[in-house]
Scaffold this motif. Structure first.
Motif, PDB file in Angstrom:
ATOM      1  N   MET A   1       0.840  -1.172   0.000  1.00  8.58           N
ATOM      2  CA  MET A   1       0.000   0.000   0.000  1.00  8.58           C
ATOM      3  C   MET A   1       0.891   1.242   0.000  1.00  8.58           C
ATOM      4  SD  MET A   1      -3.113   1.227   2.464  1.00  8.58           S
ATOM      5  CE  MET A   1      -4.013  -0.215   2.018  1.00  8.58           C
ATOM      6  N   ILE A   2       0.543   2.198  -0.825  1.00  8.16           N
ATOM      7  CA  ILE A   2       1.290   3.444  -0.927  1.00  8.16           C
ATOM      8  C   ILE A   2       0.861   4.373   0.211  1.00  8.16           C
ATOM      9  CG2 ILE A   2       1.737   5.484  -2.346  1.00  8.16           C
ATOM     10  CD1 ILE A   2       1.130   3.680  -4.782  1.00  8.16           C
ATOM     11  N   GLN A   3       1.845   4.837   0.984  1.00 10.07           N
ATOM     12  CA  GLN A   3       1.617   5.752   2.095  1.00 10.07           C
ATOM     13  C   GLN A   3       1.864   7.182   1.608  1.00 10.07           C
ATOM     14  OE1 GLN A   3       0.583   4.522   5.108  1.00 10.07           O
ATOM     15  NE2 GLN A   3       0.653   2.504   4.175  1.00 10.07           N
ATOM     16  N   LEU A   4       0.899   8.055   1.804  1.00  4.23           N
ATOM     17  CA  LEU A   4       0.987   9.424   1.295  1.00  4.23           C
ATOM     18  C   LEU A   4       0.973  10.446   2.416  1.00  4.23           C
ATOM     19  CD1 LEU A   4      -1.705   9.033  -1.496  1.00  4.23           C
ATOM     20  CD2 LEU A   4       0.773   9.034  -1.816  1.00  4.23           C
ATOM     21  N   ILE A   5       1.694  11.534   2.210  1.00  2.63           N
ATOM     22  CA  ILE A   5       1.575  12.719   3.053  1.00  2.63           C
ATOM     23  C   ILE A   5       0.855  13.753   2.214  1.00  2.63           C
ATOM     24  CG2 ILE A   5       2.827  14.597   4.168  1.00  2.63           C
ATOM     25  CD1 ILE A   5       5.021  12.518   4.798  1.00  2.63           C
ATOM     26  N   LEU A   6      -0.209  14.315   2.761  1.00  2.00           N
ATOM     27  CA  LEU A   6      -1.046  15.269   2.032  1.00  2.00           C
ATOM     28  C   LEU A   6      -0.871  16.658   2.643  1.00  2.00           C
ATOM     29  CD1 LEU A   6      -3.176  15.898  -0.081  1.00  2.00           C
ATOM     30  CD2 LEU A   6      -4.914  15.082   1.524  1.00  2.00           C
ATOM     31  N   VAL A   7      -0.150  17.509   1.935  1.00  2.00           N
ATOM     32  CA  VAL A   7       0.088  18.880   2.394  1.00  2.00           C
ATOM     33  C   VAL A   7      -1.035  19.762   1.846  1.00  2.00           C
ATOM     34  CG1 VAL A   7       1.718  20.795   2.450  1.00  2.00           C
ATOM     35  CG2 VAL A   7       2.566  18.442   2.383  1.00  2.00           C
ATOM     36  N   GLY A   8      -1.677  20.496   2.735  1.00  2.00           N
ATOM     37  CA  GLY A   8      -2.847  21.283   2.350  1.00  2.00           C
ATOM     38  C   GLY A   8      -4.110  20.459   2.489  1.00  2.00           C
ATOM     39  N   CYS A   9      -4.118  19.548   3.434  1.00  2.00           N
ATOM     40  CA  CYS A   9      -5.205  18.569   3.563  1.00  2.00           C
ATOM     41  C   CYS A   9      -6.546  19.173   3.972  1.00  2.00           C
ATOM     42  CB  CYS A   9      -4.806  17.472   4.537  1.00  2.00           C
ATOM     43  SG  CYS A   9      -4.494  18.061   6.213  1.00  2.00           S
ATOM     44  N   ALA A  10      -6.569  20.360   4.576  1.00  2.00           N
ATOM     45  CA  ALA A  10      -7.834  20.943   5.026  1.00  2.00           C
ATOM     46  C   ALA A  10      -8.497  21.815   3.965  1.00  2.00           C
ATOM     47  CB  ALA A  10      -7.614  21.766   6.298  1.00  2.00           C
ATOM     48  N   GLY A  11      -7.812  22.067   2.865  1.00  3.20           N
ATOM     49  CA  GLY A  11      -8.389  22.866   1.785  1.00  3.20           C
ATOM     50  C   GLY A  11      -9.341  22.052   0.925  1.00  3.20           C
ATOM     51  N   ARG A  12      -9.958  22.707  -0.033  1.00  2.00           N
ATOM     52  CA  ARG A  12     -10.938  22.017  -0.888  1.00  2.00           C
ATOM     53  C   ARG A  12     -10.324  20.836  -1.630  1.00  2.00           C
ATOM     54  NH1 ARG A  12     -13.680  27.400  -2.952  1.00  2.00           N
ATOM     55  NH2 ARG A  12     -11.505  27.718  -3.418  1.00  2.00           N
ATOM     56  N   MET A  13      -9.202  21.059  -2.307  1.00  2.00           N
ATOM     57  CA  MET A  13      -8.579  19.969  -3.059  1.00  2.00           C
ATOM     58  C   MET A  13      -8.005  18.910  -2.121  1.00  2.00           C
ATOM     59  SD  MET A  13      -9.163  20.146  -6.195  1.00  2.00           S
ATOM     60  CE  MET A  13      -8.129  18.774  -6.622  1.00  2.00           C
ATOM     61  N   GLY A  14      -7.466  19.339  -0.998  1.00  2.00           N
ATOM     62  CA  GLY A  14      -6.950  18.384  -0.021  1.00  2.00           C
ATOM     63  C   GLY A  14      -8.030  17.436   0.469  1.00  2.00           C
ATOM     64  N   ARG A  15      -9.200  17.977   0.729  1.00  2.00           N
ATOM     65  CA  ARG A  15     -10.324  17.128   1.179  1.00  2.00           C
ATOM     66  C   ARG A  15     -10.742  16.150   0.084  1.00  2.00           C
ATOM     67  NH1 ARG A  15     -12.257  22.203   3.338  1.00  2.00           N
ATOM     68  NH2 ARG A  15     -13.740  22.273   1.636  1.00  2.00           N
ATOM     69  N   VAL A  16     -10.738  16.602  -1.164  1.00  2.00           N
ATOM     70  CA  VAL A  16     -11.096  15.718  -2.283  1.00  2.00           C
ATOM     71  C   VAL A  16     -10.073  14.583  -2.406  1.00  2.00           C
ATOM     72  CG1 VAL A  16     -11.312  15.564  -4.795  1.00  2.00           C
ATOM     73  CG2 VAL A  16     -12.388  17.452  -3.557  1.00  2.00           C
ATOM     74  N   ILE A  17      -8.792  14.921  -2.325  1.00  2.00           N
ATOM     75  CA  ILE A  17      -7.747  13.895  -2.410  1.00  2.00           C
ATOM     76  C   ILE A  17      -7.883  12.904  -1.258  1.00  2.00           C
ATOM     77  CG2 ILE A  17      -5.246  13.487  -2.312  1.00  2.00           C
ATOM     78  CD1 ILE A  17      -6.253  14.684  -4.981  1.00  2.00           C
ATOM     79  N   ALA A  18      -8.140  13.396  -0.051  1.00  2.00           N
ATOM     80  CA  ALA A  18      -8.305  12.511   1.106  1.00  2.00           C
ATOM     81  C   ALA A  18      -9.489  11.566   0.902  1.00  2.00           C
ATOM     82  CB  ALA A  18      -8.486  13.325   2.384  1.00  2.00           C
ATOM     83  N   GLU A  19     -10.586  12.075   0.361  1.00  2.00           N
ATOM     84  CA  GLU A  19     -11.750  11.234   0.082  1.00  2.00           C
ATOM     85  C   GLU A  19     -11.432  10.182  -0.980  1.00  2.00           C
ATOM     86  OE1 GLU A  19     -14.952  13.843  -0.965  1.00  2.00           O
ATOM     87  OE2 GLU A  19     -14.973  14.775   1.032  1.00  2.00           O
ATOM     88  N   CYS A  20     -10.723  10.576  -2.018  1.00  2.00           N
ATOM     89  CA  CYS A  20     -10.342   9.630  -3.077  1.00  2.00           C
ATOM     90  C   CYS A  20      -9.439   8.530  -2.522  1.00  2.00           C
ATOM     91  CB  CYS A  20      -9.633  10.355  -4.218  1.00  2.00           C
ATOM     92  SG  CYS A  20     -10.698  11.416  -5.205  1.00  2.00           S
ATOM     93  N   ALA A  21      -8.477   8.910  -1.702  1.00  2.00           N
ATOM     94  CA  ALA A  21      -7.570   7.919  -1.118  1.00  2.00           C
ATOM     95  C   ALA A  21      -8.324   6.971  -0.199  1.00  2.00           C
ATOM     96  CB  ALA A  21      -6.440   8.611  -0.359  1.00  2.00           C
ATOM     97  N   ALA A  22      -9.280   7.493   0.562  1.00  2.00           N
ATOM     98  CA  ALA A  22     -10.053   6.658   1.480  1.00  2.00           C
ATOM     99  C   ALA A  22     -10.898   5.625   0.732  1.00  2.00           C
ATOM    100  CB  ALA A  22     -10.948   7.533   2.358  1.00  2.00           C
ATOM    101  N   ALA A  23     -11.278   5.931  -0.490  1.00  2.00           N
ATOM    102  CA  ALA A  23     -12.110   5.026  -1.287  1.00  2.00           C
ATOM    103  C   ALA A  23     -11.294   3.941  -1.996  1.00  2.00           C
ATOM    104  CB  ALA A  23     -12.909   5.825  -2.311  1.00  2.00           C
ATOM    105  N   ARG A  24      -9.978   4.043  -1.933  1.00  4.26           N
ATOM    106  CA  ARG A  24      -9.105   3.100  -2.628  1.00  4.26           C
ATOM    107  C   ARG A  24      -8.522   2.102  -1.646  1.00  4.26           C
ATOM    108  NH1 ARG A  24      -7.236   5.026  -7.742  1.00  4.26           N
ATOM    109  NH2 ARG A  24      -5.504   3.598  -7.473  1.00  4.26           N
ATOM    110  N   ASN A  25      -8.048   0.982  -2.169  1.00  8.00           N
ATOM    111  CA  ASN A  25      -7.398  -0.002  -1.306  1.00  8.00           C
ATOM    112  C   ASN A  25      -5.904  -0.138  -1.603  1.00  8.00           C
ATOM    113  OD1 ASN A  25      -7.429  -1.377  -3.689  1.00  8.00           O
ATOM    114  ND2 ASN A  25      -8.792  -3.004  -3.005  1.00  8.00           N
ATOM    115  N   ASP A  26      -5.362   0.729  -2.470  1.00 12.06           N
ATOM    116  CA  ASP A  26      -3.944   0.645  -2.798  1.00 12.06           C
ATOM    117  C   ASP A  26      -3.122   1.814  -2.264  1.00 12.06           C
ATOM    118  OD1 ASP A  26      -5.049   2.526  -4.490  1.00 12.06           O
ATOM    119  OD2 ASP A  26      -3.952   1.864  -6.262  1.00 12.06           O
ATOM    120  N   CYS A  27      -3.781   2.771  -1.586  1.00  9.99           N
ATOM    121  CA  CYS A  27      -3.057   3.893  -0.993  1.00  9.99           C
ATOM    122  C   CYS A  27      -3.838   4.403   0.203  1.00  9.99           C
ATOM    123  CB  CYS A  27      -2.832   5.013  -2.003  1.00  9.99           C
ATOM    124  SG  CYS A  27      -4.334   5.805  -2.590  1.00  9.99           S
TER     125      CYS A  27
END
Length: 82
Positions: free
Chosen positions: A1-27
């Protein structure tokens, strides 16, 4: 599984990326960086990259351009692609 650090996680795009990652099983988001936290994130949030203790395979940056230098320096020190 790919481990990611998300800089800017509380912004609009950060929240979208966090949601996308949560829906996946490979990261997953191992840690986030932002000046603010909503408090409902499924990963730890730090005020700066220098505080991060989690290991990661990559950094995704959707922060303000003024934060880029710290992010790049952190990634270079750890040998993590941005």
């Amino acid at each position: 599984m790919i481990q990611l650090i998300l800089v800017g996680c509380a912004g609009r795009m950060g929240r979208v990326i966090a949601e996308c990652a949560a829906a996946r099983n490979d990261c997953r988001i191992a840690a986030g960086v932002d000046r603010v936290s909503r408090g409902d994130e499924a990963f730890p949030i730090y005020a700066s990259c220098g505080e991060i203790t989690e290991a990661a395979d990559a950094v995704i940056d959707f922060s303000h351009p003024s934060a880029l230098r710290d992010t790049v320096e952190f990634a270079c020190m750890r040998g993590i692609p941005v």
